[in-house]
Design a protein around this motif. Structure first.
Motif, PDB file in Angstrom:
ATOM      1  N   SER A 115       0.824  -1.213   0.000  1.00  0.00           N
ATOM      2  CA  SER A 115       0.000   0.000   0.000  1.00  0.00           C
ATOM      3  C   SER A 115       0.853   1.255   0.000  1.00  0.00           C
ATOM      4  CB  SER A 115      -0.939  -0.001   1.216  1.00  0.00           C
ATOM      5  OG  SER A 115      -1.835  -1.086   1.170  1.00  0.00           O
ATOM      6  N   MET A 116       1.947   1.260   0.765  1.00  0.00           N
ATOM      7  CA  MET A 116       2.816   2.422   0.795  1.00  0.00           C
ATOM      8  C   MET A 116       3.495   2.632  -0.552  1.00  0.00           C
ATOM      9  SD  MET A 116       2.632   4.071   3.597  1.00  0.00           S
ATOM     10  CE  MET A 116       4.083   5.081   3.389  1.00  0.00           C
ATOM     11  N   THR A 117       3.902   1.551  -1.198  1.00  0.00           N
ATOM     12  CA  THR A 117       4.545   1.684  -2.511  1.00  0.00           C
ATOM     13  C   THR A 117       3.590   2.293  -3.527  1.00  0.00           C
ATOM     14  OG1 THR A 117       5.946  -0.226  -2.046  1.00  0.00           O
ATOM     15  CG2 THR A 117       5.714   0.430  -4.344  1.00  0.00           C
ATOM     16  N   VAL A 118       2.375   1.760  -3.600  1.00  0.00           N
ATOM     17  CA  VAL A 118       1.387   2.276  -4.557  1.00  0.00           C
ATOM     18  C   VAL A 118       1.001   3.716  -4.216  1.00  0.00           C
ATOM     19  CG1 VAL A 118      -0.936   1.948  -5.477  1.00  0.00           C
ATOM     20  CG2 VAL A 118       0.524  -0.035  -5.053  1.00  0.00           C
ATOM     21  N   SER A 119       0.791   4.004  -2.946  1.00  0.00           N
ATOM     22  CA  SER A 119       0.352   5.347  -2.547  1.00  0.00           C
ATOM     23  C   SER A 119       1.429   6.397  -2.808  1.00  0.00           C
ATOM     24  CB  SER A 119      -0.044   5.341  -1.062  1.00  0.00           C
ATOM     25  OG  SER A 119      -1.106   4.450  -0.815  1.00  0.00           O
ATOM     26  N   VAL A 120       2.685   6.064  -2.489  1.00  0.00           N
ATOM     27  CA  VAL A 120       3.774   7.024  -2.700  1.00  0.00           C
ATOM     28  C   VAL A 120       3.959   7.305  -4.186  1.00  0.00           C
ATOM     29  CG1 VAL A 120       6.267   7.322  -2.515  1.00  0.00           C
ATOM     30  CG2 VAL A 120       4.966   6.536  -0.539  1.00  0.00           C
ATOM     31  N   LEU A 121       3.952   6.266  -5.008  1.00  0.00           N
ATOM     32  CA  LEU A 121       4.134   6.470  -6.447  1.00  0.00           C
ATOM     33  C   LEU A 121       2.981   7.275  -7.035  1.00  0.00           C
ATOM     34  CD1 LEU A 121       5.462   2.952  -7.545  1.00  0.00           C
ATOM     35  CD2 LEU A 121       6.772   5.043  -7.168  1.00  0.00           C
ATOM     36  N   CYS A 122       1.760   6.947  -6.610  1.00  0.00           N
ATOM     37  CA  CYS A 122       0.601   7.679  -7.128  1.00  0.00           C
ATOM     38  C   CYS A 122       0.621   9.129  -6.662  1.00  0.00           C
ATOM     39  CB  CYS A 122      -0.683   6.977  -6.688  1.00  0.00           C
ATOM     40  SG  CYS A 122      -2.193   7.737  -7.302  1.00  0.00           S
ATOM     41  N   ALA A 123       0.919   9.349  -5.390  1.00  0.00           N
ATOM     42  CA  ALA A 123       0.925  10.710  -4.861  1.00  0.00           C
ATOM     43  C   ALA A 123       2.029  11.550  -5.488  1.00  0.00           C
ATOM     44  CB  ALA A 123       1.101  10.667  -3.337  1.00  0.00           C
ATOM     45  N   GLY A 125       3.327  11.184  -8.529  1.00  0.00           N
ATOM     46  CA  GLY A 125       2.921  11.516  -9.883  1.00  0.00           C
ATOM     47  C   GLY A 125       1.862  12.604  -9.929  1.00  0.00           C
ATOM     48  N   LEU A 126       0.917  12.560  -8.990  1.00  0.00           N
ATOM     49  CA  LEU A 126      -0.135  13.581  -8.961  1.00  0.00           C
ATOM     50  C   LEU A 126       0.375  14.922  -8.451  1.00  0.00           C
ATOM     51  CD1 LEU A 126      -3.131  11.472  -7.577  1.00  0.00           C
ATOM     52  CD2 LEU A 126      -2.724  12.184  -9.939  1.00  0.00           C
ATOM     53  N   SER A 127       1.489  14.910  -7.719  1.00  0.00           N
ATOM     54  CA  SER A 127       2.027  16.173  -7.210  1.00  0.00           C
ATOM     55  C   SER A 127       2.817  16.937  -8.269  1.00  0.00           C
ATOM     56  CB  SER A 127       2.931  15.909  -6.002  1.00  0.00           C
ATOM     57  OG  SER A 127       4.079  15.167  -6.382  1.00  0.00           O
ATOM     58  N   ARG A 128       3.195  16.284  -9.357  1.00  0.00           N
ATOM     59  CA  ARG A 128       3.905  16.945 -10.451  1.00  0.00           C
ATOM     60  C   ARG A 128       2.876  17.460 -11.450  1.00  0.00           C
ATOM     61  NH1 ARG A 128       7.973  18.112  -7.863  1.00  0.00           N
ATOM     62  NH2 ARG A 128       6.519  17.599  -6.205  1.00  0.00           N
ATOM     63  N   SER A 129       2.733  18.774 -11.545  1.00  0.00           N
ATOM     64  CA  SER A 129       1.693  19.373 -12.382  1.00  0.00           C
ATOM     65  C   SER A 129       1.844  19.037 -13.858  1.00  0.00           C
ATOM     66  CB  SER A 129       1.690  20.893 -12.200  1.00  0.00           C
ATOM     67  OG  SER A 129       2.960  21.438 -12.540  1.00  0.00           O
ATOM     68  N   GLY A 130       3.038  18.689 -14.293  1.00  0.00           N
ATOM     69  CA  GLY A 130       3.246  18.399 -15.701  1.00  0.00           C
ATOM     70  C   GLY A 130       3.142  16.934 -16.057  1.00  0.00           C
ATOM     71  N   SER A 131       2.779  16.076 -15.104  1.00  0.00           N
ATOM     72  CA  SER A 131       2.693  14.648 -15.388  1.00  0.00           C
ATOM     73  C   SER A 131       1.494  14.351 -16.281  1.00  0.00           C
ATOM     74  CB  SER A 131       2.598  13.844 -14.096  1.00  0.00           C
ATOM     75  OG  SER A 131       1.478  14.261 -13.334  1.00  0.00           O
ATOM     76  N   LEU A 132       1.576  13.259 -17.021  1.00  0.00           N
ATOM     77  CA  LEU A 132       0.572  12.919 -18.027  1.00  0.00           C
ATOM     78  C   LEU A 132      -0.749  12.537 -17.371  1.00  0.00           C
ATOM     79  CD1 LEU A 132      -0.161  12.399 -21.002  1.00  0.00           C
ATOM     80  CD2 LEU A 132       0.675  10.039 -20.685  1.00  0.00           C
ATOM     81  N   GLY A 133      -1.812  13.266 -17.709  1.00  0.00           N
ATOM     82  CA  GLY A 133      -3.157  12.934 -17.254  1.00  0.00           C
ATOM     83  C   GLY A 133      -3.369  13.036 -15.761  1.00  0.00           C
ATOM     84  N   ILE A 137      -6.755  11.744 -13.577  1.00  0.00           N
ATOM     85  CA  ILE A 137      -6.544  10.692 -12.576  1.00  0.00           C
ATOM     86  C   ILE A 137      -6.961  11.186 -11.197  1.00  0.00           C
ATOM     87  CG2 ILE A 137      -4.807   9.267 -11.439  1.00  0.00           C
ATOM     88  CD1 ILE A 137      -3.265   9.221 -14.053  1.00  0.00           C
ATOM     89  N   LEU A 138      -6.640  12.431 -10.880  1.00  0.00           N
ATOM     90  CA  LEU A 138      -7.025  12.997  -9.589  1.00  0.00           C
ATOM     91  C   LEU A 138      -8.544  13.082  -9.461  1.00  0.00           C
ATOM     92  CD1 LEU A 138      -6.168  14.291  -6.920  1.00  0.00           C
ATOM     93  CD2 LEU A 138      -6.030  16.484  -8.105  1.00  0.00           C
ATOM     94  N   VAL A 139      -9.233  13.499 -10.510  1.00  0.00           N
ATOM     95  CA  VAL A 139     -10.697  13.578 -10.482  1.00  0.00           C
ATOM     96  C   VAL A 139     -11.301  12.189 -10.301  1.00  0.00           C
ATOM     97  CG1 VAL A 139     -12.739  14.143 -11.852  1.00  0.00           C
ATOM     98  CG2 VAL A 139     -10.784  15.705 -11.821  1.00  0.00           C
ATOM     99  N   THR A 140     -10.727  11.197 -10.964  1.00  0.00           N
ATOM    100  CA  THR A 140     -11.223   9.826 -10.827  1.00  0.00           C
ATOM    101  C   THR A 140     -11.049   9.315  -9.403  1.00  0.00           C
ATOM    102  OG1 THR A 140     -10.644   9.401 -13.140  1.00  0.00           O
ATOM    103  CG2 THR A 140     -11.034   7.490 -11.727  1.00  0.00           C
ATOM    104  N   LEU A 141      -9.909   9.587  -8.804  1.00  0.00           N
ATOM    105  CA  LEU A 141      -9.690   9.168  -7.424  1.00  0.00           C
ATOM    106  C   LEU A 141     -10.650   9.863  -6.471  1.00  0.00           C
ATOM    107  CD1 LEU A 141      -5.771   9.069  -7.249  1.00  0.00           C
ATOM    108  CD2 LEU A 141      -7.338   7.133  -7.350  1.00  0.00           C
ATOM    109  N   LEU A 142     -10.866  11.155  -6.682  1.00  0.00           N
ATOM    110  CA  LEU A 142     -11.800  11.882  -5.823  1.00  0.00           C
ATOM    111  C   LEU A 142     -13.218  11.339  -5.965  1.00  0.00           C
ATOM    112  CD1 LEU A 142     -10.543  15.558  -6.280  1.00  0.00           C
ATOM    113  CD2 LEU A 142     -10.303  14.114  -4.253  1.00  0.00           C
ATOM    114  N   ARG A 185       0.165  13.572  -1.393  1.00  0.00           N
ATOM    115  CA  ARG A 185       0.291  14.519  -2.499  1.00  0.00           C
ATOM    116  C   ARG A 185       0.460  15.948  -1.996  1.00  0.00           C
ATOM    117  NH1 ARG A 185      -3.621  17.756  -4.869  1.00  0.00           N
ATOM    118  NH2 ARG A 185      -3.103  18.496  -6.984  1.00  0.00           N
ATOM    119  N   ALA A 186      -0.352  16.326  -1.006  1.00  0.00           N
ATOM    120  CA  ALA A 186      -0.245  17.679  -0.455  1.00  0.00           C
ATOM    121  C   ALA A 186       1.116  17.909   0.176  1.00  0.00           C
ATOM    122  CB  ALA A 186      -1.357  17.903   0.568  1.00  0.00           C
TER     123      ALA A 186
END
Length: 317
Positions: A115-123, A125-133, A137-142, A185-186
């Motif tokens: 869980s930590m591996t998946v959460s850290v990688l996802c967070a 990627g979402l924290s980089r404003s220039g990452s693809l999509g 992805i953030l809207v889908t998670l929300l 992410r925050a």
């Protein structure tokens, strides 16, 4: 020739280093509390601590008493009369409870790491404003935080994937928490962008930036999120109750429920209970102590990270 003094002269005021447990400085506009207010706070905190510690005291003391003492008390024991570890010895003598404890430990360790591996990688990627999509992805998670698919579709999916009666059924359905990803992410977004840019100029890629810069600066929030995941896996019982049918694969929480409700007892314990060597109540309390012990031991070590890990990570969204 002037001698160098190791200690300051008597007329020089000495600055005392503030104590670790000293109260933080009070703002100049805030009046000092009255004696009645301080006493009231002390009484309220004492009553709150007593309401939490007293039930724990009863559970621990009862688990350490003999059948004779429990029968004389008519149930739960408040004042101990000697100490015996026979309930714990029988639970850890290689029976079903010991196997269930090993299952819970394994699921907790593996599940927390995954869980930590998946959460850290996802967070990250979402924290980089220039990452693809990242926005979609953030809207889908929300959206998953407000709309759930329900129990039946989830069970049918787990069954279709062939995960029933496997330990993966205890990990994958609850492997990711969107709330924890948003907190990570925050926190990652609060890391100085200049520090990341300087690393990129030196030739570092995203993996090296994440491993060498972001994660060392995020140890506080990582410790808090890891504790959240670990407590969740250790306390989970619902997934095992619907996805597992093999009694030998049950984690400790499910075995504890069976023992507390007296639905099923291990053969060795049942024989000793029937012969009067063990008290069913002592067994129940001992299992509860075993289930609570890991959380009670780990929480104080992570407690110091809660304020920094949660509040700092929530400053920016």
């Amino acid at each position: 020739m002037t001698a160098v003094l190791d200690t300051p002269p008597d007329d020089v005021p000495r600055v005392r280093k503030p104590s670790r447990w000293a109260a933080p400085p009070r703002p100049v506009w805030e009046e000092p509390p009255s004696k009645a207010g301080v006493a009231g706070k002390g009484i309220a905190l004492s009553l709150a601590c007593l309401s939490i510690l007293f039930p724990l005291w009863i559970v621990i003391v009862t688990s350490l008493q003999s059948k004779k003492t429990i029968d004389e008390a008519g149930g739960l024991v408040v004042i101990p009369k000697g100490i015996t570890f026979i309930a714990y010895q029988e639970l850890l003598s290689g029976g079903q409870v010991q196997k269930a404890a090993l299952v819970s430990i394994g699921v907790t360790v593996v599940g927390t790491l995954f869980s930590m591996t998946v959460s850290v990688l996802c967070a990250y990627g979402l924290s980089r404003s220039g990452s693809l999509g990242h926005r979609w992805i953030l809207v889908t998670l929300l959206a998953t935080m407000f709309f759930g698919v329900g129990l039946i579709p989830t069970y049918l999916l787990v069954q279709a994937l062939g995960l029933t009666d496997t330990y993966l059924a205890l990990i994958l359905p609850s492997a990711v928490s969107v709330f924890n990803i948003l907190v990570l992410r925050a926190f990652f977004m609060n890391i100085s962008q200049e520090l990341v840019d300087s690393a990129r100029i030196d030739g570092a890629g995203d993996w090296r930036i994440l491993w060498k810069i972001v994660m060392p600066l995020s140890r506080a929030v990582l410790a808090v999120i890891a504790l959240f995941y670990a407590v969740g896996y250790w306390s989970a019982w619902f997934n095992a109750s619907i996805y597992l049918t093999d009694q030998d694969m049950m984690p400790l929480q499910n075995v504890m429920i069976q023992l507390v409700q007296m639905q099923q007892r291990p053969v060795g314990l049942q024989a000793q209970i029937n012969t009067g060597q063990l008290s069913p109540l002592a067994i129940q309390m001992a299992v509860m102590v075993m289930a609570l012990l890991p959380v009670a031991v780990l929480s104080p070590f992570v407690q110091k990270h809660f304020k920094k890990g949660m509040l700092t990570g929530a400053v920016k969204g």
